[in-house]
Design a protein around this motif. Structure first.
Motif, mmCIF file in Angstrom:
data_model
loop_
_atom_site.group_PDB
_atom_site.id
_atom_site.type_symbol
_atom_site.label_atom_id
_atom_site.label_comp_id
_atom_site.label_asym_id
_atom_site.label_seq_id
_atom_site.Cartn_x
_atom_site.Cartn_y
_atom_site.Cartn_z
ATOM 1 N N VAL A 220 0.845 -1.191 0.000
ATOM 2 C CA VAL A 220 0.000 0.000 0.000
ATOM 3 C C VAL A 220 0.885 1.248 0.000
ATOM 4 C CG1 VAL A 220 -1.591 1.394 1.395
ATOM 5 C CG2 VAL A 220 -2.017 -1.048 1.058
ATOM 6 N N GLY A 221 0.656 2.110 -0.970
ATOM 7 C CA GLY A 221 1.388 3.372 -1.049
ATOM 8 C C GLY A 221 0.430 4.550 -1.083
ATOM 9 N N VAL A 222 0.101 5.066 0.089
ATOM 10 C CA VAL A 222 -0.813 6.215 0.169
ATOM 11 C C VAL A 222 -0.145 7.418 0.823
ATOM 12 C CG1 VAL A 222 -2.936 4.853 0.184
ATOM 13 C CG2 VAL A 222 -1.787 5.358 2.346
ATOM 14 N N SER A 223 1.132 7.307 1.143
ATOM 15 C CA SER A 223 1.818 8.337 1.911
ATOM 16 C C SER A 223 1.714 9.718 1.267
ATOM 17 C CB SER A 223 3.293 7.958 2.058
ATOM 18 O OG SER A 223 3.984 8.889 2.847
ATOM 19 N N ARG A 224 1.147 10.660 2.011
ATOM 20 C CA ARG A 224 1.040 12.077 1.614
ATOM 21 C C ARG A 224 0.286 12.294 0.312
ATOM 22 N NH1 ARG A 224 7.230 14.242 2.823
ATOM 23 N NH2 ARG A 224 7.182 13.995 5.090
ATOM 24 N N LYS A 225 -0.516 11.339 -0.115
ATOM 25 C CA LYS A 225 -1.162 11.485 -1.415
ATOM 26 C C LYS A 225 -2.385 12.396 -1.353
ATOM 27 C CE LYS A 225 0.695 7.579 -3.884
ATOM 28 N NZ LYS A 225 0.454 6.324 -4.628
ATOM 29 N N ASP A 236 -2.107 21.544 2.457
ATOM 30 C CA ASP A 236 -0.797 21.552 3.098
ATOM 31 C C ASP A 236 -0.282 20.113 3.203
ATOM 32 O OD1 ASP A 236 1.446 21.794 4.675
ATOM 33 O OD2 ASP A 236 0.524 23.167 6.119
ATOM 34 N N VAL A 237 0.835 19.838 2.512
ATOM 35 C CA VAL A 237 1.405 18.481 2.523
ATOM 36 C C VAL A 237 1.741 18.049 3.944
ATOM 37 C CG1 VAL A 237 3.369 17.082 1.765
ATOM 38 C CG2 VAL A 237 2.275 18.650 0.162
ATOM 39 N N ASN A 238 2.115 19.003 4.794
ATOM 40 C CA ASN A 238 2.476 18.659 6.173
ATOM 41 C C ASN A 238 1.297 18.109 6.971
ATOM 42 O OD1 ASN A 238 5.218 19.497 5.952
ATOM 43 N ND2 ASN A 238 4.551 21.629 6.105
ATOM 44 N N ASP A 239 0.084 18.372 6.504
ATOM 45 C CA ASP A 239 -1.105 17.852 7.188
ATOM 46 C C ASP A 239 -1.371 16.385 6.858
ATOM 47 O OD1 ASP A 239 -1.572 20.292 8.377
ATOM 48 O OD2 ASP A 239 -3.067 20.944 6.905
ATOM 49 N N ARG A 240 -0.575 15.804 5.980
ATOM 50 C CA ARG A 240 -0.871 14.452 5.493
ATOM 51 C C ARG A 240 -0.098 13.350 6.222
ATOM 52 N NH1 ARG A 240 -0.540 15.576 -1.087
ATOM 53 N NH2 ARG A 240 -1.718 17.538 -1.089
ATOM 54 N N ASP A 241 0.842 13.715 7.073
ATOM 55 C CA ASP A 241 1.698 12.689 7.670
ATOM 56 C C ASP A 241 0.977 11.815 8.689
ATOM 57 O OD1 ASP A 241 4.016 13.137 6.182
ATOM 58 O OD2 ASP A 241 4.627 14.800 7.464
ATOM 59 N N TRP A 242 0.248 12.417 9.629
ATOM 60 C CA TRP A 242 -0.443 11.588 10.631
ATOM 61 C C TRP A 242 -1.602 10.802 10.031
ATOM 62 C CZ3 TRP A 242 2.067 9.872 14.412
ATOM 63 C CH2 TRP A 242 3.052 10.639 15.037
ATOM 64 N N PRO A 243 -2.347 11.355 9.082
ATOM 65 C CA PRO A 243 -3.335 10.509 8.398
ATOM 66 C C PRO A 243 -2.687 9.326 7.674
ATOM 67 C CG PRO A 243 -3.875 12.806 8.073
ATOM 68 C CD PRO A 243 -2.536 12.781 8.726
ATOM 69 N N THR A 244 -1.470 9.522 7.151
ATOM 70 C CA THR A 244 -0.750 8.402 6.544
ATOM 71 C C THR A 244 -0.505 7.304 7.570
ATOM 72 O OG1 THR A 244 0.342 9.807 4.894
ATOM 73 C CG2 THR A 244 1.388 7.705 5.399
#
Length: 282
Positions: A220-225, A236-244
């Motif tokens: 699974v590759g969903v990181s920061r997508k 904001d890309v920085n908002d995507r890390d914890w959801p990842t």
């Protein structure tokens, strides 16, 4: 069900313990960190940091596959990735994956020390890629995508995205086996964000247990997508890390065995905690 991945003649048991693949983008234009690691020294330093954080695999790529990305010529891609692979291999025994659609780049990367070919075209983009794979014993990541990175989002049309991805995996495994590539060497990537709408991505995530076609492990590759930003309504890309991290835990619960991520430590910890809760009865 037991899940094993054969890489360079060695079987990696993913049944109870999954793998974290850390991303090393040696590119000027990747969607999340383009240009940050284009310099060889910085890319190598970043790769070794990911190893220290617990990466099982380093996925090194020299061509962005973000939606709309322009292709990179072979010479430039080789110039970007080979010095990094050679330097990283001299410093660590951690598995190295070459993220490429080009057979000559894959071959050169393997000679430089890579162990895995990660091809977003599922070994369809370059007619020589199957030969490179068949002549070696490296691991393979076979991903689902329609079109090319430049055109894929215009082709995101499905009657039933889950069924069509399943059929694609069945066909690829059969064709590759006919080319002399053992299924045990292959893991399957549904291609989140590659010719997929938000709704398609959610459907595939919910159906992960159905995507382990022929018992092959799912990556699974969903990181920061972008699917994360769409759900959060934040660019904001920085908002995507914890959801990842949340998706790493959830996807492992649903049966994924490998996660491809930008931030290794937090996702590795989420993977290990989820596996501890799942226990041996999974």
């Amino acid at each position: 069900m037991n899940f094993h991945w054969r890489i360079q003649g060695q079987d990696y048991d993913l049944t109870q313990r999954g793998m974290v693949m850390g991303i090393v983008n040696v590119t000027p234009d990747s969607f999340s960190d383009g240009g940050r690691y284009l310099d060889t020294g910085r890319a190598v330093e970043h790769a070794l940091t990911l190893v220290a954080e617990g990466a099982d695999i380093l996925d090194i790529g020299g061509e962005s596959t973000r939606p709309g990305a322009d292709p990179v010529d072979e010479a430039e891609e080789l110039k970007r990735v080979l010095p990094v692979i050679r330097a990283v291999r001299s410093e660590t025994k951690t598995l190295i994956s070459i993220d490429t659609m080009k057979a000559n780049v894959a071959r050169a990367a393997l000679e430089a020390g890579a162990d895995i070919i990660n091809d977003v075209t599922g070994l369809r983009g370059d007619p020589m890629m199957c030969r490179v794979a068949a002549e070696t014993e490296v691991g393979l990541v076979v991903m689902h995508m329609l079109g090319t990175p430049r055109t894929m989002q215009q082709q995101a049309v499905y009657e039933d995205v889950v069924a069509e991805v399943q059929t694609y995996f069945e066909e690829r495994l059969h064709i590759l086996a006919e080319q002399g590539i053992a299924p045990e060497r292959i893991v399957l990537d549904p291609g989140f964000g590659f010719a997929k709408t938000l709704e398609h991505n959610i459907s595939l995530m919910q159906a992960l247990p159905l995507l382990a076609v022929q018992g092959r492990p799912v990556l699974v590759g969903v990181s920061r997508k972008t699917l994360i930003s769409r759900l959060l309504e934040s660019d904001d890309v920085n908002d995507r890390d914890w959801p990842t991290v949340a998706l790493t835990s959830y996807s492992r619960e649903l049966g994924a065995r490998i996660v491809r991520v930008h931030q290794v430590k937090a996702n590795m910890e989420a993977l290990r905690m989820t596996e501890a809760i799942l226990g041996p009865k999974e």
